[in-house]
Enzyme design. Sequence first.
Site, PDB file in Angstrom:
ATOM      1  N   SER A 132       8.188 -28.505  30.822  1.00 15.50           N
ATOM      2  CA  SER A 132       8.501 -27.580  29.728  1.00 15.50           C
ATOM      3  C   SER A 132      10.002 -27.641  29.392  1.00 15.50           C
ATOM      4  O   SER A 132      10.395 -27.830  28.239  1.00 15.50           O
ATOM      5  CB  SER A 132       8.094 -26.163  30.156  1.00 15.50           C
ATOM      6  OG  SER A 132       8.636 -25.197  29.317  1.00 15.50           O
ATOM      7  N   ARG A 150       0.691 -19.964  29.306  1.00 11.73           N
ATOM      8  CA  ARG A 150       0.999 -19.840  30.742  1.00 11.73           C
ATOM      9  C   ARG A 150       1.465 -18.432  31.084  1.00 11.73           C
ATOM     10  O   ARG A 150       1.159 -17.890  32.145  1.00 11.73           O
ATOM     11  CB  ARG A 150       2.087 -20.857  31.130  1.00 11.73           C
ATOM     12  CG  ARG A 150       1.565 -22.290  31.175  1.00 11.73           C
ATOM     13  CD  ARG A 150       2.712 -23.282  31.231  1.00 11.73           C
ATOM     14  NE  ARG A 150       3.603 -23.016  32.325  1.00 11.73           N
ATOM     15  CZ  ARG A 150       4.921 -23.258  32.312  1.00 11.73           C
ATOM     16  NH1 ARG A 150       5.497 -23.805  31.253  1.00 11.73           N
ATOM     17  NH2 ARG A 150       5.653 -22.982  33.351  1.00 11.73           N
ATOM     18  N   HIS A 174      21.232 -26.373  31.049  1.00 18.08           N
ATOM     19  CA  HIS A 174      20.081 -25.475  31.025  1.00 18.08           C
ATOM     20  C   HIS A 174      20.058 -24.680  32.322  1.00 18.08           C
ATOM     21  O   HIS A 174      20.199 -25.246  33.406  1.00 18.08           O
ATOM     22  CB  HIS A 174      18.770 -26.252  30.885  1.00 18.08           C
ATOM     23  CG  HIS A 174      17.588 -25.325  30.858  1.00 18.08           C
ATOM     24  ND1 HIS A 174      17.141 -24.736  29.692  1.00 18.08           N
ATOM     25  CD2 HIS A 174      16.812 -24.825  31.848  1.00 18.08           C
ATOM     26  CE1 HIS A 174      16.134 -23.929  29.972  1.00 18.08           C
ATOM     27  NE2 HIS A 174      15.913 -23.962  31.272  1.00 18.08           N
ATOM     28  N   ASP A 197       4.884 -27.436  23.785  1.00 22.19           N
ATOM     29  CA  ASP A 197       5.399 -26.568  24.848  1.00 22.19           C
ATOM     30  C   ASP A 197       5.401 -25.113  24.411  1.00 22.19           C
ATOM     31  O   ASP A 197       5.112 -24.217  25.198  1.00 22.19           O
ATOM     32  CB  ASP A 197       6.812 -26.992  25.261  1.00 22.19           C
ATOM     33  CG  ASP A 197       7.368 -25.997  26.268  1.00 22.19           C
ATOM     34  OD1 ASP A 197       6.790 -25.899  27.362  1.00 22.19           O
ATOM     35  OD2 ASP A 197       8.327 -25.278  25.943  1.00 22.19           O
ATOM     36  N   LYS A 214      12.011 -30.073  26.024  1.00 18.37           N
ATOM     37  CA  LYS A 214      12.890 -29.508  24.989  1.00 18.37           C
ATOM     38  C   LYS A 214      14.285 -30.128  25.058  1.00 18.37           C
ATOM     39  O   LYS A 214      14.899 -30.430  24.033  1.00 18.37           O
ATOM     40  CB  LYS A 214      12.970 -27.983  25.149  1.00 18.37           C
ATOM     41  CG  LYS A 214      11.682 -27.301  24.711  1.00 18.37           C
ATOM     42  CD  LYS A 214      11.651 -25.829  25.042  1.00 18.37           C
ATOM     43  CE  LYS A 214      11.474 -25.580  26.504  1.00 18.37           C
ATOM     44  NZ  LYS A 214      10.985 -24.273  26.901  1.00 18.37           N
TER      45      LYS A 214
HETATM   46  N1  URA Z   1      11.780 -22.041  30.922  1.00 17.85           N
HETATM   47  C1  URA Z   1      11.067 -22.878  30.145  1.00 17.85           C
HETATM   48  O1  URA Z   1      11.533 -23.293  29.089  1.00 17.85           O
HETATM   49  N2  URA Z   1       9.852 -23.244  30.571  1.00 17.85           N
HETATM   50  C2  URA Z   1       9.303 -22.832  31.719  1.00 17.85           C
HETATM   51  O2  URA Z   1       8.197 -23.215  32.045  1.00 17.85           O
HETATM   52  C3  URA Z   1      10.041 -21.955  32.513  1.00 17.85           C
HETATM   53  C4  URA Z   1      11.292 -21.584  32.094  1.00 17.85           C
END
Ligand code: URA
Length: 429
Positions: A187, A172, A86, A165, A191
């Site tokens: 967040s 957000r 990621h 999320d 995932k």
């Molecule tokens: N990417 C995400 O998936 N969540 C965040 O809060 C910031 C970047």
Amino acid sequence: MSEPYDAVEVITTKRDGDELSDRQIDWVVDAYTRGAVAEEQMAALAMAIYLRGMSHREVAGWTDAMIRSGERLDFSALSRPTSDKHSTGGVGDKITLPLVPLVAACGVAVPQLSGRGLGHTGGTLDKLESIPGWSATLTNEEMMLQLEDVGAVICAAGTGLAPADKKLYALRDVTGTVSCVPLIASSIMSKKIAEGTGSLVLDVKVGSGAFMKDLTGARELAETMVRLGQDARIRTVALLTNMQTPLGLTVGNALEVRESVEVLAGGGPPDVVELTIALAREMVAGAGVPSVDPADVLASGKAMDVWRRMIRAQGADPDAALPAAAETHTVLAPADGVLVTLDALAVGVASWRLGAGRARKEDPVQAGAGIELHAKPGAVLRGGEPLMTLHTDEPNRFERAVGALAGAYVIAPEGSRPDLLPIVVERVV
Ligand code: URA
């Protein structure tokens, strides 16, 4: 049915700087997902978290509650180990494109669930969708079959993973609460843990083009995420990497696909190659196959073979011509000297204004729009030489894009050196 907690009490607990209990966290995340906590209440709580922070116990509980809001995938039936990466997002960050087939060619399956871009950082799916016919949508069964057969999948995350999320991230985004370590870490990790990968490498960007502008913030985010991954028994490491200047020589969807294919063919810009190999080595080691060196596999052409099969499996022809923008405008070096600064954020905003990115999530993106860089920091330039070429289908966008580039590049007298971080700045385990 009456609720066991009152949202206002949860908000005031955090507002006053006290810790939330595990049960308060479980309740508030669940109640928000089912609509029993109102958007304005969650907005207030997110701001209280932003201002007051969270202990590690709270972040871990929050992450877990978001995972439990949806489904969990399970790749344990695959014949090879899995690893995923990621990136916290940057300008010209096309690394996923060469990295996923490279790691698959090393014998590790990569289930890469990606998103579309918002704002100045591009999204992996937007880049791949510039390949005519390529489909981002796979069912869980199709994903499993492709992982077993090709070893590599890049596709859209379904709506079933961490729905809490999804809802919270959108909130957000419009309440000034994105750049907050506990909320970003929970967040991203909710995932990734729900996705079910066996090991994970985090590319935490640092610099003007990243969420985290300085090393202290990037380190804190990386350490929080690594600990969350390890708590979930996923082998997790993070690399802090340079996002002061764009990665590679292209920014924009089809332009970045072209550059990624150059890397797979054995060429491409040195920074993109270096970061791809560094991340691939971490992924391969995390998956327990450390005897294979991704640099050798890249040179062998096997990663290109996997790329071609992966693109074909998702409906596209890897030999199809990529779309090109209708109009170009070249920015020239204003003086002789050394390029010492080329600011990632400014280049990202300019590319976005050319049509490569979107301001709202329903906006379309232009496949051919973006920026080709002709020089990177350290290059010696003569006044009047091309510095970058801007691409768009709509020439009325050039003026605002050029405006975004004001002050983005600095040319210093010959003999000067750029003050740049290395590509890989630090490793966090
Ligand atoms: N990417 C995400 O998936 N969540 C965040 O809060 C910031 C970047």
